[in-house]
Design a protein around this motif. Sequence first.
Motif, PDB file in Angstrom:
ATOM      1  N   GLN A 417       0.847  -1.240   0.018  1.00 13.95           N
ATOM      2  CA  GLN A 417       0.116  -0.093   0.004  1.00 13.95           C
ATOM      3  C   GLN A 417       0.989   1.167   0.011  1.00 13.95           C
ATOM      4  OE1 GLN A 417      -2.108   0.439   3.725  1.00 13.95           O
ATOM      5  NE2 GLN A 417      -3.218   2.239   2.960  1.00 13.95           N
ATOM      6  N   ARG A 418       1.987   1.253   0.737  1.00 12.24           N
ATOM      7  CA  ARG A 418       2.891   2.291   0.840  1.00 12.24           C
ATOM      8  C   ARG A 418       3.351   3.025  -0.442  1.00 12.24           C
ATOM      9  NH1 ARG A 418       6.939   1.158   5.896  1.00 12.24           N
ATOM     10  NH2 ARG A 418       7.782  -0.309   3.978  1.00 12.24           N
ATOM     11  N   THR A 419       3.646   2.202  -1.716  1.00 12.45           N
ATOM     12  CA  THR A 419       4.043   2.496  -2.842  1.00 12.45           C
ATOM     13  C   THR A 419       3.257   2.489  -4.003  1.00 12.45           C
ATOM     14  OG1 THR A 419       5.158   0.344  -2.985  1.00 12.45           O
ATOM     15  CG2 THR A 419       6.523   1.971  -1.960  1.00 12.45           C
ATOM     16  N   TYR A 420       2.114   1.977  -3.686  1.00 13.63           N
ATOM     17  CA  TYR A 420       1.338   1.638  -4.919  1.00 13.63           C
ATOM     18  C   TYR A 420       0.879   2.896  -5.872  1.00 13.63           C
ATOM     19  CZ  TYR A 420      -3.048   0.463  -7.360  1.00 13.63           C
ATOM     20  OH  TYR A 420      -4.152   0.126  -8.335  1.00 13.63           O
ATOM     21  N   GLU A 421       0.632   3.779  -5.219  1.00 11.24           N
ATOM     22  CA  GLU A 421       0.013   5.100  -5.984  1.00 11.24           C
ATOM     23  C   GLU A 421       1.413   5.707  -6.554  1.00 11.24           C
ATOM     24  OE1 GLU A 421      -1.708   7.708  -3.051  1.00 11.24           O
ATOM     25  OE2 GLU A 421      -3.691   7.032  -3.584  1.00 11.24           O
ATOM     26  N   SER A 422       2.441   5.835  -6.160  1.00 13.57           N
ATOM     27  CA  SER A 422       3.574   6.428  -6.965  1.00 13.57           C
ATOM     28  C   SER A 422       4.018   5.418  -8.015  1.00 13.57           C
ATOM     29  CB  SER A 422       4.787   6.461  -5.883  1.00 13.57           C
ATOM     30  OG  SER A 422       5.259   5.236  -5.426  1.00 13.57           O
ATOM     31  N   ASP A 423       3.977   4.366  -8.031  1.00 16.30           N
ATOM     32  CA  ASP A 423       4.127   3.183  -9.158  1.00 16.30           C
ATOM     33  C   ASP A 423       3.074   3.242 -10.206  1.00 16.30           C
ATOM     34  OD1 ASP A 423       6.470   2.459  -7.754  1.00 16.30           O
ATOM     35  OD2 ASP A 423       5.737   0.504  -7.154  1.00 16.30           O
ATOM     36  N   VAL A 424       1.994   3.549  -9.595  1.00 16.27           N
ATOM     37  CA  VAL A 424       0.820   3.646 -10.766  1.00 16.27           C
ATOM     38  C   VAL A 424       1.151   5.097 -11.425  1.00 16.27           C
ATOM     39  CG1 VAL A 424      -1.887   4.264 -11.222  1.00 16.27           C
ATOM     40  CG2 VAL A 424      -0.840   2.551  -9.521  1.00 16.27           C
ATOM     41  N   ALA A 425       1.533   5.965 -11.005  1.00 18.13           N
ATOM     42  CA  ALA A 425       1.798   7.281 -11.683  1.00 18.13           C
ATOM     43  C   ALA A 425       2.810   7.249 -12.888  1.00 18.13           C
ATOM     44  CB  ALA A 425       2.187   8.230 -10.858  1.00 18.13           C
ATOM     45  N   ARG A 426       3.859   6.176 -12.738  1.00 20.71           N
ATOM     46  CA  ARG A 426       4.658   5.956 -13.811  1.00 20.71           C
ATOM     47  C   ARG A 426       4.166   5.533 -15.082  1.00 20.71           C
ATOM     48  NH1 ARG A 426       9.599   2.628 -11.490  1.00 20.71           N
ATOM     49  NH2 ARG A 426       7.858   1.125 -11.083  1.00 20.71           N
ATOM     50  N   VAL A 427       3.229   4.761 -15.035  1.00 20.92           N
ATOM     51  CA  VAL A 427       2.648   4.146 -16.472  1.00 20.92           C
ATOM     52  C   VAL A 427       1.609   4.732 -16.936  1.00 20.92           C
ATOM     53  CG1 VAL A 427       4.023   2.174 -15.757  1.00 20.92           C
ATOM     54  CG2 VAL A 427       1.662   2.426 -15.191  1.00 20.92           C
ATOM     55  N   LEU A 428       0.942   5.701 -16.348  1.00 23.11           N
ATOM     56  CA  LEU A 428      -0.270   6.180 -16.947  1.00 23.11           C
ATOM     57  C   LEU A 428      -0.168   7.147 -18.026  1.00 23.11           C
ATOM     58  CD1 LEU A 428      -2.054   7.598 -13.837  1.00 23.11           C
ATOM     59  CD2 LEU A 428      -2.803   5.571 -15.062  1.00 23.11           C
ATOM     60  N   GLY A 429      -0.911   6.686 -19.051  1.00 22.97           N
ATOM     61  CA  GLY A 429      -0.980   7.423 -20.394  1.00 22.97           C
ATOM     62  C   GLY A 429       0.119   6.836 -21.489  1.00 22.97           C
ATOM     63  N   VAL A 430       0.685   5.690 -21.373  1.00 22.09           N
ATOM     64  CA  VAL A 430       1.343   4.734 -22.298  1.00 22.09           C
ATOM     65  C   VAL A 430       0.492   4.325 -23.349  1.00 22.09           C
ATOM     66  CG1 VAL A 430       3.001   3.061 -22.872  1.00 22.09           C
ATOM     67  CG2 VAL A 430       3.020   4.147 -20.655  1.00 22.09           C
ATOM     68  N   HIS A 431       0.840   4.783 -24.580  1.00 20.17           N
ATOM     69  CA  HIS A 431      -0.226   4.343 -25.735  1.00 20.17           C
ATOM     70  C   HIS A 431      -0.060   3.131 -26.317  1.00 20.17           C
ATOM     71  CE1 HIS A 431      -2.642   5.547 -29.224  1.00 20.17           C
ATOM     72  NE2 HIS A 431      -1.894   4.879 -29.884  1.00 20.17           N
ATOM     73  N   VAL A 432      -1.327   2.558 -26.424  1.00 22.53           N
ATOM     74  CA  VAL A 432      -1.245   0.967 -27.145  1.00 22.53           C
ATOM     75  C   VAL A 432      -2.192   0.884 -28.360  1.00 22.53           C
ATOM     76  CG1 VAL A 432      -1.862  -1.342 -26.545  1.00 22.53           C
ATOM     77  CG2 VAL A 432      -0.963   0.372 -24.780  1.00 22.53           C
ATOM     78  N   ASP A 433      -1.619   0.291 -29.304  1.00 21.70           N
ATOM     79  CA  ASP A 433      -2.674   0.066 -30.421  1.00 21.70           C
ATOM     80  C   ASP A 433      -3.319  -1.487 -30.693  1.00 21.70           C
ATOM     81  OD1 ASP A 433      -2.550   2.647 -31.539  1.00 21.70           O
ATOM     82  OD2 ASP A 433      -0.378   2.212 -32.346  1.00 21.70           O
ATOM     83  N   ALA A 434      -4.068  -1.714 -31.388  1.00 18.47           N
ATOM     84  CA  ALA A 434      -4.819  -3.037 -31.466  1.00 18.47           C
ATOM     85  C   ALA A 434      -4.167  -3.503 -32.874  1.00 18.47           C
ATOM     86  CB  ALA A 434      -6.340  -2.854 -31.737  1.00 18.47           C
ATOM     87  N   ALA A 435      -4.014  -4.750 -32.702  1.00 17.44           N
ATOM     88  CA  ALA A 435      -3.868  -5.536 -33.728  1.00 17.44           C
ATOM     89  C   ALA A 435      -4.646  -5.904 -34.830  1.00 17.44           C
ATOM     90  CB  ALA A 435      -2.710  -6.845 -33.404  1.00 17.44           C
ATOM     91  N   ALA A 436      -5.954  -5.689 -34.467  1.00 18.16           N
ATOM     92  CA  ALA A 436      -7.118  -6.061 -35.232  1.00 18.16           C
ATOM     93  C   ALA A 436      -7.516  -4.672 -35.827  1.00 18.16           C
ATOM     94  CB  ALA A 436      -8.297  -6.641 -34.441  1.00 18.16           C
ATOM     95  N   SER A 437      -8.408  -4.895 -37.026  1.00 18.03           N
ATOM     96  CA  SER A 437      -8.544  -3.614 -37.754  1.00 18.03           C
ATOM     97  C   SER A 437      -9.998  -2.979 -37.254  1.00 18.03           C
ATOM     98  CB  SER A 437      -9.089  -4.103 -39.132  1.00 18.03           C
ATOM     99  OG  SER A 437     -10.153  -5.153 -38.857  1.00 18.03           O
ATOM    100  N   ASP A 438     -10.576  -3.524 -36.013  1.00 11.57           N
ATOM    101  CA  ASP A 438     -11.764  -2.629 -35.506  1.00 11.57           C
ATOM    102  C   ASP A 438     -11.366  -1.933 -34.314  1.00 11.57           C
ATOM    103  OD1 ASP A 438     -13.322  -5.435 -33.864  1.00 11.57           O
ATOM    104  OD2 ASP A 438     -11.147  -4.855 -34.205  1.00 11.57           O
ATOM    105  N   VAL A 439     -10.511  -0.886 -34.445  1.00 10.36           N
ATOM    106  CA  VAL A 439      -9.927  -0.088 -33.066  1.00 10.36           C
ATOM    107  C   VAL A 439     -11.064   1.141 -32.888  1.00 10.36           C
ATOM    108  CG1 VAL A 439      -8.383   1.323 -32.264  1.00 10.36           C
ATOM    109  CG2 VAL A 439      -7.646  -0.419 -33.847  1.00 10.36           C
ATOM    110  N   PRO A 440     -11.540   1.345 -31.871  1.00  5.95           N
ATOM    111  CA  PRO A 440     -12.558   2.308 -31.713  1.00  5.95           C
ATOM    112  C   PRO A 440     -11.994   3.614 -32.115  1.00  5.95           C
ATOM    113  CG  PRO A 440     -12.120   0.969 -29.670  1.00  5.95           C
ATOM    114  CD  PRO A 440     -11.269   0.433 -30.612  1.00  5.95           C
TER     115      PRO A 440
END
Length: 446
Positions: A417-440
């Motif tokens: 619990q003591r380090t969870y929030e700081s670790d979450v903040a490091r990865v927010l906003g990393v962009h991901v793309d789908a391999a399929a053709s029906d990306v929203p």
Amino acid sequence: MNLYSPEHQAGERDDYLVSRPRAWFAFAMTFALMLFDYIDRQVIVSLFPHLKLAWSLSDKQLGALVSIISIVVALGGLPVALLADRFSRVKSIFVMASLWSLASISCMFASSYGAMFAARAMVGVGETGYGSVGGALLATLFPRRLRATLQGGLLAAASLGSVLGVLVGAEVAKYWGWRAAFGVVGVPGLVLAVLYLLVSDYKTVALTPRSERARSSPLATVRQVVGTILGSATIWWTCLGAAFQLIVISTIWSWLPSYFMRFHGIAPDRAAREAALVVLCGAIGGIVWGNLADRLGARGHTRKLVMVASLAVVTFVVFLTAFTVAASSPHQFLLIAFGGFLMTCTLAPSAGVIFDVVHPGARATGASILSLFQNLFGLAVGPVLGGWFSDMWGLQTALAIMPAFGIVAAMCFLLAQRTYESDVARVLGVHVDAAASDVPPTAVSA
């Protein structure tokens, strides 16, 4: 090389990576394969009396037939997840599911304890990495706000598969012999493995900027990924807490049918049904606690870890009461069932925490590290240690002692619990793309 480079950061978004129907199809297929994963794992539990009689086995030897799968999964999970993260999650799952199904079928031809042990080890080879790779796939296709809920549903498949494995094994053995049980549960996995090729995947996510990738060898990348993941205190404490609670879960799952037969004098098929009800309570609990963790996480990230720690302690108290002062009570079964409902409190939230704090390009790897701890230090320990205690002091005493590991699990989650929030903040906003053709049409991030 920086796994959390600022150039990956974008505004935080939370949406489906592919269309909703394709995402839910992926969940349904992953759920179905997880179901048969645990059917194949747990079918042997209801066959313990038959194997004990056939080969004059000790409880420790019987427990080892369950634990060997977890040991193999733990040792092989990390390299499989590293490959899946860099290549294809869907194709990896197809190969794994085909292999474990064929290995399960081969158990029906075992002529000795050694042959059965080897066949069970091959089941573990096939299951290596499946949970972590499948979990990473779902965590990326679905919005972040649904992660613990989805993991709860996926892990409910493990509980339900354990129920069906025990029930099917007992019923098939009753009419056609214990060998036939392995063939009955192995064939459906082959069909599902082929159908899984229709599931959408996502494109492999770059871990570092191009300039740094050009200077990095594959081995250096692997070292950096694993080192960065293991450098997180949140991941360490979460993995340890999940493992300690799984010692409790695997002990109850493995030895409850034998307990009902030995101490209540009931037939193997009825013992299997009663044990299956307890495991089913755990399946329901897995969904409930996963959903509650998501709700608490929306209000305050660390609240869900406090919830998990509290429930782990309550689980210990309930089981201790059930197997000591209430051992002769007509209400013992209700207490055991309630303990079964509580004991799965850590499963979905643990996976959700890992997916929250790990870079999207290494999610299967992060989940495989969780799987390593869960299998090697949790699932592999419970059946054998419980069997060892049973050989020394009796099964009822063993079942009263083993839930104490839940107290250690609670301490680990409070430290996470003591380090969870700081670790979450490091990865927010990393962009991901789908391999399929029906990306929203909306952009998607971690």
